[in-house]
Design an enzyme around this catalytic site. Structure first.
Site, short mmCIF file in Angstrom:
data_model
loop_
_atom_site.label_atom_id
_atom_site.label_comp_id
_atom_site.label_asym_id
_atom_site.label_seq_id
_atom_site.Cartn_x
_atom_site.Cartn_y
_atom_site.Cartn_z
N SER A 44 0.88 -1.26 0.03
CA SER A 44 0.06 -0.05 -0.01
C SER A 44 0.90 1.22 -0.04
CB SER A 44 -1.05 0.19 1.23
OG SER A 44 -1.83 -1.10 1.09
N SER A 81 7.34 -1.54 -9.93
CA SER A 81 7.44 -2.69 -9.84
C SER A 81 8.80 -3.14 -9.70
CB SER A 81 6.93 -3.26 -11.06
OG SER A 81 7.27 -4.75 -11.25
N GLY A 84 9.82 -5.26 -12.51
CA GLY A 84 9.55 -4.70 -14.04
C GLY A 84 8.65 -5.76 -14.83
N THR A 86 5.94 -7.46 -13.58
CA THR A 86 4.42 -7.64 -12.67
C THR A 86 3.39 -7.21 -14.25
OG1 THR A 86 5.17 -7.00 -10.86
CG2 THR A 86 2.72 -7.02 -11.09
N GLU A 145 10.34 -2.44 -1.37
CA GLU A 145 9.06 -1.88 -0.77
C GLU A 145 9.15 -0.91 0.38
OE1 GLU A 145 7.55 -5.38 0.61
OE2 GLU A 145 7.02 -6.32 -1.33
#
Length: 178
Positions: A44, A81, A84, A86, A145
Site C-alpha cells: 500500500s 514494480s 518490472g 508484474t 517496498e
C-alpha cells in the site's frame, strides 16, 4: 538486532538515488493537473502516496478504486514494480502510453518489460521476486517496498516544504469521518 541490518540497508540504498532524480520526479508531478497512482500489492505504499498527494492539494487518484475517473491525454500515471515484470503494471503502463498519459516509473530492473515501455525515472537497487540481491538479506522485495515508501515520503516532504503552512493545510484535507 536485525532491525539495525534493515536500517543499514535502507541507508545504503537511499544513497544510490541521486537527489536530482527525485527533483525531476517532483517537477514532473507539478506539471500535471491529475495524477494517477497504480496500486499494486506493494504494501500500500502507492495508495499512501496518492493520499499524501491529495493532502498537499493535488488531484490524485488510485487506479482500480471505484471512484477513480478515466485517464485523459496529459494526465500522469505513477507505477512501481521491483522486477518490472508484474503483468498488471506493464499492461497498465502500456495502455497509459497509448492514451497519451505521461509516466513515472520506479523499478529495480531497467532492462525489464516495464523498463522497455518507459525507462525508470528512479531505479532502486534491491532484490525482486525473481532475483536475489547482494545489497539485501531481506526476503523477496522487502527492501524495494521499504525504499518505495521512503522515496514517496521524501517527495511529499520536499513538496510540502515549498508551501508555507503546508502541514496545517494537509491536516485540513486529512480524512475527517473516522
Amino acid at each position: 538486532m536485525r532491525m539495525n541490518t534493515i536500517i543499514e540497508e535502507l541507508d545504503r540504498s537511499s544513497k544510490t538515488i541521486a537527489p536530482e532524480k527525485l527533483q525531476e520526479v517532483i517537477k514532473k508531478i507539478k506539471e500535471h493537473k491529475r495524477i494517477f497512482v497504480y496500486r499494486n500489492l506493494i504494501r500500500s505504499a502507492s495508495k499512501a502516496f496518492a493520499m499524501r498527494l491529495m493532502q498537499i492539494g493535488l488531484n490524485s487518484y488510485v487506479v482500480g478504486e471505484t471512484t477513480t475517473p478515466s485517464v485523459q491525454e496529459g494526465d500522469l500515471l505513477i507505477v512501481a514494480s521491483a522486477s518490472g515484470e508484474t503483468g498488471s503494471v506493464c499492461m497498465t503502463a502500456e495502455s497509459a502510453v497509448k492514451q497519451g498519459v505521461d509516466l513515472i516509473v520506479i523499478s529495480s530492473a531497467p532492462e525489464s518489460t516495464l523498463g522497455k515501455i518507459h525507462a525508470p525515472d528512479i531505479e532502486i537497487e534491491a532484490a525482486t521476486k525473481f532475483a536475489t540481491s547482494k545489497v539485501s538479506v531481506q526476503p523477496l522485495g522487502s527492501l524495494f517496498e521499504q525504499m518505495l515508501l521512503m522515496v514517496f515520503d521524501t517527495i511529499i516532504l520536499e513538496m510540502s516544504e515549498e508551501k508555507e503552512g503546508s502541514n496545517e493545510d494537509m491536516a485540513k484535507r486529512h480524512a475527517s469521518l473516522e
